[in-house]
Scaffold this active site. Structure first.
Site, PDB file in Angstrom:
ATOM      1  N   GLU A  13       0.805  -1.223   0.000  1.00 53.45           N
ATOM      2  CA  GLU A  13       0.000   0.000   0.000  1.00 53.45           C
ATOM      3  C   GLU A  13       0.837   1.272   0.000  1.00 53.45           C
ATOM      4  O   GLU A  13       0.512   2.243  -0.684  1.00 53.45           O
ATOM      5  CB  GLU A  13      -0.959   0.003   1.199  1.00 53.45           C
ATOM      6  CG  GLU A  13      -2.113  -0.991   1.090  1.00 53.45           C
ATOM      7  CD  GLU A  13      -1.748  -2.398   1.530  1.00 53.45           C
ATOM      8  OE1 GLU A  13      -0.616  -2.609   2.000  1.00 53.45           O
ATOM      9  OE2 GLU A  13      -2.603  -3.301   1.406  1.00 53.45           O
TER      10      GLU A  13
ATOM     11  N   HIS B 240     -10.203  -5.396  10.807  1.00 55.32           N
ATOM     12  CA  HIS B 240     -10.849  -5.237   9.499  1.00 55.32           C
ATOM     13  C   HIS B 240     -12.205  -4.562   9.568  1.00 55.32           C
ATOM     14  O   HIS B 240     -12.960  -4.581   8.601  1.00 55.32           O
ATOM     15  CB  HIS B 240     -11.034  -6.603   8.829  1.00 55.32           C
ATOM     16  CG  HIS B 240      -9.767  -7.222   8.383  1.00 55.32           C
ATOM     17  ND1 HIS B 240      -8.911  -7.862   9.258  1.00 55.32           N
ATOM     18  CD2 HIS B 240      -9.179  -7.302   7.168  1.00 55.32           C
ATOM     19  CE1 HIS B 240      -7.866  -8.318   8.589  1.00 55.32           C
ATOM     20  NE2 HIS B 240      -8.008  -7.984   7.322  1.00 55.32           N
TER      21      HIS B 240
END
Lengths: 326, 328
Positions: A60, A129
């Site tokens: 990322e 998450h």
């Protein structure tokens, strides 16, 4: 008007904009051959080819920085993060580079890029998450931060984001991709900084954005049955924030409940609470209420995870408190 | 335009002079900056480039900055000067004046020039490496003939940003040359204490990118190595990596007395000073005389003195500019 899902609306926006401007590229995890981790970019690889729809490895920080550099050099990248949870790995590129490049360079380099993906609590995904991370982006000057609550808004706002000359953090609620709503085929844009009044009312203002809008509207419906007419406002964009609409509503209803599924400490919701206390003090008939996520990491167990989030019931009770009915 | 090195006496002389002049300008500029920092005309962090001049001069002189790009880190004065930013606008930036290259908003670590394709100046170690990689992606996507030079120190080698970027550059065949200026200290830490390998040039091999070690005190060697790597990056779309071994005479920043190394070590490097080495070579090749050198040096000192006058005479940015250039 055709009913479309949120993911279709987002795809339409990217498709229309990519057809319009060759400087727009899409890059991120699984966006190309897999057709998108959440199928948002389905079909775009076939249509625009691997030079414009680019799969990245799971790195990322690297590919987010690539988006920043490409934007500085003249492209208009859309960077898709598989989720905002993983984008924490890229926060330096957003905090140190995307948001500040224009300022640090004395206005010479802008970063016209969109950083998008799913945000917010989902189901059974536990602490890493399943969380709402808007507060950390809204904190930084130099970014625009938006989060639509309907497919109609999603399309119009994503098109605006892509055309914006600033870095835009575009937050899609993970559980909303399948939600449907009316989306016209015709071209339209939704400007940032304009909240939407979802329901008119005089007794209390309910302020929110993104996925919680559905429980807010549910709560408003229940409140009507109790004779409480709530005004419901969808902020849509957090930076810029439509302060005018917020104050106009609170000055009319004299009561306010803010709903923000992020944690309560130093959040968008708590900030708006301060703005209201400062700018509407003489109009308030009750303390401003904040219905946020509980101040805990998200648990896995479903009963617990529902208890951790804003719900219609929590909103109803907060609204009643502003009316001294509870 | 970039100067090419041919087997032609005249063009070699032109190249030598250009490299020599750029290195001398960086040296004299930094000496002035150091003085101005000493009398508090310049504040904050100020990372000087003295000793490393051959790296910026040798690398950037090989570029054509109408097509190519440079991305650098916090020790960016040398690269900015080599890119052709004026000493006036750079000194003014150090003084925080509105005539500075970033209008006084950037300071030492944030020199930028859209016109000269200088994309920073970045104060976070390694943060510029993915950004530079993105500029290279733009070149490839637009099928433009340019190449990106990305500078960073040995300290950045251990950041994930470096490793992620090399992987991306390789899988996408990007026209970029990563240049690790190994000045041997990441702030106060000897790189050998914190690097699993001390030949940093091999770190790119894990990503299928050939690395090469270069003597960064010899500007001609730097020029040749970078020219080769940029040609490969441009023509064969293969990213490159160079570890250029160099040395900074000063501490990490102006606040660092650099007591972590010996006087002998610094003295040994000063004997192979890049400016001195090239001067000896040029005198031997009859490309310069001691007299011409003195004249050139005086000219450059004058330019740097004038840069200070320019900076001092420039206006402060208006307080109203505080809220400018945040959002387009």
């Amino acid at each position: 008007m055709a009913e479309k899902s949120m993911r279709e609306a987002l795809r339409m926006a990217m498709d229309e904009e990519m057809a319009r401007d060759k400087n727009i590229i899409l890059l991120g995890e699984e966006v190309a051959q897999y057709n998108g981790a959440y199928k948002v970019s389905q079909g775009l690889l076939d249509k625009y080819g691997p030079e414009r729809v680019i799969d990245t490895p799971i790195s990322e920080e690297g590919f987010t920085g690539v988006g920043v550099g490409a934007a500085m050099a003249g492209l208009r990248p859309i960077v898709e993060w598989m989720t905002f949870n993983f984008a924490l790995m890229a926060i330096d590129q957003i905090y140190s580079n995307a948001s500040k490049m224009r300022y640090m360079s004395g206005g010479q380099f802008g970063v016209p890029a969109v950083f998008r993906g799913p945000n917010g609590p989902a189901e059974y995904l536990a602490a890493q998450h399943s969380q709402a991370l808007q507060s950390i982006y809204a904190h930084v000057p130099g970014l625009k931060v938006v989060s639509p609550s309907t497919p109609y808004d999603a399309k119009g706002m994503l098109k605006s984001a892509i055309r914006d000359d600033n870095p835009v953090i575009f937050m899609e609620a993970e559980l909303m991709y399948g939600w449907k709503g009316e989306v016209p085929d015709k071209e339209y844009l939704i400007p940032f900084g304009e909240a939407a009044v979802k329901q008119k009312g005089n007794d209390v203002t309910l302020l929110g954005f993104s996925k919680p809008m559905s429980v807010i509207l549910e709560a408003a419906g229940e409140l009507t049955k109790e004779g409480i007419n709530a005004e419901v406002i969808d902020l849509r964009s957090l930076r810029p924030l439509d302060e005018h609409s917020i104050y106009a509503s609170v000055r009319k209803t004299n009561r306010c409940v803010i709903i923000d599924e992020a944690w309560p400490f130093a959040s968008v919701g708590s900030h708006i609470g301060w703005l209201i206390s400062k700018n509407c003090f003489d109009f308030l008939d009750a303390p401003v209420e904040l219905v946020s996520s509980e101040d805990v990491p998200m648990p896995y167990n479903h009963t617990l995870e529902l208890a951790a989030q804003p719900s219609a019931e929590k909103i109803i009770r907060a609204a009643r408190r502003t009316l001294y009915r509870e | 335009m970039a100067l090419s090195r041919k087997k032609n006496k005249e063009s070699n002389k032109r190249l030598s002079l250009k490299l020599f002049r750029t290195m001398l300008l960086i040296r004299r500029f930094e000496e002035r900056a150091s003085q101005m920092y000493g009398i508090r005309k310049i504040g904050g962090f100020c990372h000087l480039y003295i000793g490393q001049e051959a790296v910026a001069a040798g690398s950037i002189t090989s570029l054509d900055l109408t097509k190519d790009y440079v991305v650098s880190a916090y020790r960016d004065h040398g690269q900015a000067l080599a890119c052709g930013l004026s000493p006036d606008e750079l000194m003014a930036e150090l003084f925080g004046k509105k005539t500075g290259c970033s209008k006084g908003k950037g300071g030492s670590m944030h020199f930028f020039s859209a016109e000269k394709h200088m994309l920073g100046g970045n104060g976070i170690v390694g943060s510029q490496i993915p950004v530079a990689t993105g500029v290279a992606l733009k070149l490839k996507y637009k099928k433009e003939p340019g190449v990106v030079l990305c500078f960073f120190g040995d300290g950045a080698i251990h950041q994930g940003a470096f490793h992620e970027s090399l992987n991306l550059a390789k899988i996408w065949d990007l026209p970029i040359v990563y240049i690790c200026e190994n000045n041997q200290y990441g702030m106060g830490t000897d790189f050998k204490r914190v690097s699993s390998v001390t030949e940093l040039s091999i770190t790119s091999s894990a990503y299928g990118i050939a690395g090469e070690q270069v003597d960064g005190m010899d500007v001609m060697k730097v020029y040749d190595a970078v020219s080769r790597k940029t040609a490969t990056a441009r023509n064969d779309h293969v990213p490159g990596f160079l570890e250029i071994k160099t040395y900074r005479y000063k501490g990490h920043s102006m606040s660092d007395p650099a007591t972590y190394r010996t006087k002998e070590e610094v003295a040994a490097y000063k004997e192979q000073d890049p400016i001195l080495l090239l001067k000896v070579q040029m005198i031997k090749n009859r490309e310069i005389t001691e007299e011409k050198y003195k004249k050139l040096d005086n000219e450059i000192k004058e330019i740097c003195r004038n840069a200070v006058s320019f900076a001092e005479g420039s206006e402060e940015p208006l307080v109203e500019s505080l809220y400018k250039d945040i959002i387009a």
